[in-house]
Motif scaffolding. Structure first.
Motif, PDB file in Angstrom:
ATOM      1  N   SER A 268       0.820  -1.210   0.000  1.00 29.71           N
ATOM      2  CA  SER A 268       0.000   0.000   0.000  1.00 29.71           C
ATOM      3  C   SER A 268       0.855   1.261   0.000  1.00 29.71           C
ATOM      4  O   SER A 268       0.407   2.327  -0.447  1.00 29.71           O
TER       5      SER A 268
ATOM      6  N   CYS B  91       3.402   1.101  -3.671  1.00 25.61           N
ATOM      7  CA  CYS B  91       2.753   1.455  -4.938  1.00 25.61           C
ATOM      8  C   CYS B  91       2.796   2.955  -5.208  1.00 25.61           C
ATOM      9  O   CYS B  91       2.617   3.389  -6.342  1.00 25.61           O
ATOM     10  N   GLN B  92       3.048   3.744  -4.171  1.00 25.05           N
ATOM     11  CA  GLN B  92       3.064   5.194  -4.327  1.00 25.05           C
ATOM     12  C   GLN B  92       4.401   5.736  -4.830  1.00 25.05           C
ATOM     13  O   GLN B  92       4.495   6.916  -5.179  1.00 25.05           O
TER      14      GLN B  92
ATOM     15  N   GLU C 211      -1.949  -6.896  -4.109  1.00 24.73           N
ATOM     16  CA  GLU C 211      -2.929  -6.243  -4.976  1.00 24.73           C
ATOM     17  C   GLU C 211      -2.639  -4.765  -5.257  1.00 24.73           C
ATOM     18  O   GLU C 211      -2.826  -4.315  -6.396  1.00 24.73           O
ATOM     19  N   PRO C 212      -2.189  -3.962  -4.267  1.00 23.13           N
ATOM     20  CA  PRO C 212      -1.920  -2.556  -4.579  1.00 23.13           C
ATOM     21  C   PRO C 212      -0.869  -2.352  -5.666  1.00 23.13           C
ATOM     22  O   PRO C 212      -0.883  -1.332  -6.368  1.00 23.13           O
TER      23      PRO C 212
ATOM     24  N   LYS D  93      -2.242  -2.283  -9.569  1.00 21.63           N
ATOM     25  CA  LYS D  93      -3.152  -1.253 -10.072  1.00 21.63           C
ATOM     26  C   LYS D  93      -2.743  -0.801 -11.471  1.00 21.63           C
ATOM     27  O   LYS D  93      -1.556  -0.751 -11.804  1.00 21.63           O
ATOM     28  N   PRO D  94      -3.726  -0.458 -12.310  1.00 22.90           N
ATOM     29  CA  PRO D  94      -3.410   0.032 -13.660  1.00 22.90           C
ATOM     30  C   PRO D  94      -2.492   1.249 -13.598  1.00 22.90           C
ATOM     31  O   PRO D  94      -2.646   2.122 -12.742  1.00 22.90           O
TER      32      PRO D  94
END
Length: 312
Positions: A52, A55-56, A75-76, A79-80
């Protein structure tokens, strides 16, 4: 030599554990703030932490080669718009023993009628009524990855018969019979317990639907320790209210925390826990990174490799 960026709420613990391993040639930057992490992003080829947060920043890491997730779920990072030109590893192999404790705590609670005995004790009643046993019961594993394989071994220890439903793998020696593809309802037929360990992907969404629940015997129990999205919550609540299912043990949900108004809070024969079946222990997670870093330096395949297309 490599620079490592630890981006995690637990970075002091992770750094201490990694420092103690005296890994060669590793320079470490640490933070829990993605904005601060960007100050070191350009200089780091390895990043380790919670997806989480990771991904940033990964799109701002031009030299990125390897991402070590501190979670089993990634999952994070799927992300597209997020890059996929790096090696991604997770920690799925550390959860088998913890998940096994959780699952079999509830199976033994049910078979040994522990809550019923306790209620009898509270009113001073001598309850010598018969109890059940795990021996000979049929356990179905929806997903036979590292966690499912460990559960299969524990089940066989208790004398259970074990089925497995997977896409293709048949490598676990404790599975008596494997099912694939369109054999899902056949797999469910005759089970006493169905344990779902599946990740959250497009292909696993609502795999436990009304049809699968109807294929289970009315006395069967569902245990979900994988991802909440694998279960159709409303279909499950309806089956439980209608008495078409023995009960459910649920640790994961499509929406977490589970909203107070959600019908699952009020379904009969349901045990709800707050995504705590396998808590992350920093020493176990750091040990995965340490082992993988040593393999990384030697050019060996890393443990817990994730296939971006499969989502796990």
């Amino acid at each position: 030599m490599p620079n490592l960026l630890i981006l995690s709420k637990l970075y002091p613990e992770y750094k201490s554990l990694i420092d103690a391993a005296n890994l060669p040639g590793l320079t470490i930057f640490t933070t829990s703030d993605p904005a601060e992490a960007l100050q070191h992003a350009a200089d780091s080829e390895i990043i380790f932490g919670e997806p989480s947060l990771l991904c940033q920043v990964i799109n701002q890491m031009p030299g990125l080669r390897w991402v070590q997730s501190a979670w089993a779920g990634i999952e994070p990072l799927l992300k597209p718009g997020l890059r996929r030109d790096y090696t991604l590893t997770n920690i799925r192999h550390v959860y088998g023993p913890l998940m096994s404790e959780y699952v079999f705590a509830y199976l033994l609670l049910l078979e040994r009628r522990i809550l019923t005995r306790w209620q009898s004790q509270l009113v001073g009643q001598w309850d010598a009524s018969p109890h059940g046993t795990l021996q000979g019961k049929q356990l179905g594993l929806l997903g036979v990855g590292s966690i499912g394989s460990y559960l299969a071994g524990t089940a066989r220890h208790f004398g259970m018969r074990v089925r497995g439903y997977t896409h293709h793998s048949e490598s676990c020696p404790d599975i008596e019979r494997y099912y694939h593809g369109e054999a899902l309802l056949e797999f469910a037929s005759g089970l006493d317990y169905l344990v779902c360990t599946l990740p959250g992907t497009a292909t696993t969404r609502h795999i436990v639907d009304a049809a699968l629940l109807a294929a289970l015997p009315p006395h069967a129990w569902l245990v979900n320790i994988g991802r909440g999205s694998a279960v159709d919550d409303l279909a499950l609540a309806e089956a439980l209210h209608a008495g078409r299912l023995g009960g459910a043990v649920l640790d994961v949900f499509t929406q977490e925390p589970l909203p107070p108004e959600h019908p699952l809070w009020h379904t009969p024969n349901t045990f709800i826990t707050a995504h705590t079946a396998a808590i992350n222990y920093p020493p176990d997670i750091a040990a995965v990174f340490i082992t993988n870093y040593q393999r990384y330096l030697r050019g060996e395949p890393l443990l817990g490799l994730v296939d971006f297309d499969l989502g796990y």
